[in-house]
Design an enzyme around this catalytic site. Structure first.
Site, PDB file in Angstrom:
ATOM      1  N   HIS A 175       0.854  -1.192   0.000  1.00  3.41           N
ATOM      2  CA  HIS A 175       0.000   0.000   0.000  1.00  3.41           C
ATOM      3  C   HIS A 175       0.888   1.240   0.000  1.00  3.41           C
ATOM      4  O   HIS A 175       2.000   1.235   0.546  1.00  3.41           O
ATOM      5  CB  HIS A 175      -0.895   0.022   1.232  1.00  3.41           C
ATOM      6  CG  HIS A 175      -1.960  -1.026   1.231  1.00  3.41           C
ATOM      7  ND1 HIS A 175      -3.178  -0.861   1.858  1.00  3.41           N
ATOM      8  CD2 HIS A 175      -2.001  -2.267   0.685  1.00  3.41           C
ATOM      9  CE1 HIS A 175      -3.913  -1.940   1.696  1.00  3.41           C
ATOM     10  NE2 HIS A 175      -3.223  -2.812   0.996  1.00  3.41           N
ATOM     11  N   CYS A 229      -6.444   2.285   5.316  1.00  2.96           N
ATOM     12  CA  CYS A 229      -7.120   1.085   5.800  1.00  2.96           C
ATOM     13  C   CYS A 229      -6.600   0.751   7.191  1.00  2.96           C
ATOM     14  O   CYS A 229      -5.739   1.451   7.725  1.00  2.96           O
ATOM     15  CB  CYS A 229      -6.855  -0.074   4.837  1.00  2.96           C
ATOM     16  SG  CYS A 229      -5.129  -0.625   4.851  1.00  2.96           S
ATOM     17  N   CYS A 260      -2.739   0.234   7.262  1.00  2.00           N
ATOM     18  CA  CYS A 260      -1.970   1.473   7.087  1.00  2.00           C
ATOM     19  C   CYS A 260      -2.171   2.438   8.248  1.00  2.00           C
ATOM     20  O   CYS A 260      -1.229   3.122   8.662  1.00  2.00           O
ATOM     21  CB  CYS A 260      -2.340   2.114   5.761  1.00  2.00           C
ATOM     22  SG  CYS A 260      -1.851   1.070   4.355  1.00  2.00           S
ATOM     23  N   GLU A 313       0.897   3.955   1.685  1.00  3.21           N
ATOM     24  CA  GLU A 313       1.331   4.437   2.997  1.00  3.21           C
ATOM     25  C   GLU A 313       2.497   3.621   3.542  1.00  3.21           C
ATOM     26  O   GLU A 313       3.457   4.177   4.077  1.00  3.21           O
ATOM     27  CB  GLU A 313       0.168   4.383   4.008  1.00  3.21           C
ATOM     28  CG  GLU A 313      -1.045   5.182   3.612  1.00  3.21           C
ATOM     29  CD  GLU A 313      -2.098   4.370   2.874  1.00  3.21           C
ATOM     30  OE1 GLU A 313      -3.294   4.655   3.070  1.00  3.21           O
ATOM     31  OE2 GLU A 313      -1.744   3.454   2.102  1.00  3.21           O
TER      32      GLU A 313
END
Length: 175
Positions: free
Chosen positions: A70, A100, A103, A72
């Site tokens: 992801h 999410c 993250c 992040e």
């Protein structure tokens, strides 16, 4: 994903530093870069107190076959390498879509001071919409949240991607 306000979320408002817009522009550039690999266009940057970019990231789940790829996480890892330690106190994580649970947890564990987000994620967001991991009183660190920075632009990029993605699923030949 949406650009609207959510209960328990701190709005960006007129008091938000103009730097947030510029940093979000960098995150949006990262998000656009994810389009080349077929990844969902989400981008992130980590900046220090002086406004220097320590880490950049975009979704790389498809490109690297990595479920943790992801934006992040990629940006936080890069910032930690740049800083030479995992503690990112004094830093701000700027991301185009509400993080999410993974993250949001990574932001808490990295000890970032602030999370600045663009669009909300009503389906998987963990910074105020579906869950609120970063402000859970049971945790030992709770970053400030600034939401809605360039939200419409962030949401439009994602919506365009999913429109094209659905179109390709219906007609794989492109006709």
């Amino acid at each position: 994903m949406s650009a609207g306000p959510h209960v328990g979320a701190a709005p960006a408002g007129p008091a938000a530093p103009s730097a947030y817009d510029g940093w979000m522009g960098l995150a949006l550039d990262e998000a656009r870069g994810a389009l080349a690999t077929g990844d969902v266009p989400i981008g992130a940057v980590v900046v220090d107190r002086a406004g220097a970019v320590l880490g950049r990231g975009r979704n790389v789940r498809e490109a690297e076959a990595d479920p943790t790829g992801h934006a992040e996480v990629v940006a936080l890892r890069a910032a930690a390498r740049e800083r030479g330690e995992w503690r990112l106190g004094g830093c701000t994580l700027v991301v185009t879509l509400e993080p999410c649970t993974m993250c949001a947890g990574a932001a808490v564990l990295a000890r970032v001071d602030r999370v600045v987000l663009g669009a909300w994620d009503d389906k998987a967001g963990a910074v105020g919409s579906l869950w609120d991991v970063v402000r859970d009183r049971r945790l030992n660190h709770r970053p400030e949240v600034v939401a809605g920075v360039r939200a419409e632009e962030s949401a439009a990029l994602l919506e365009g991607f999913f429109v094209e993605h659905r179109r390709a699923d219906r007609d794989p030949t492109g006709d």
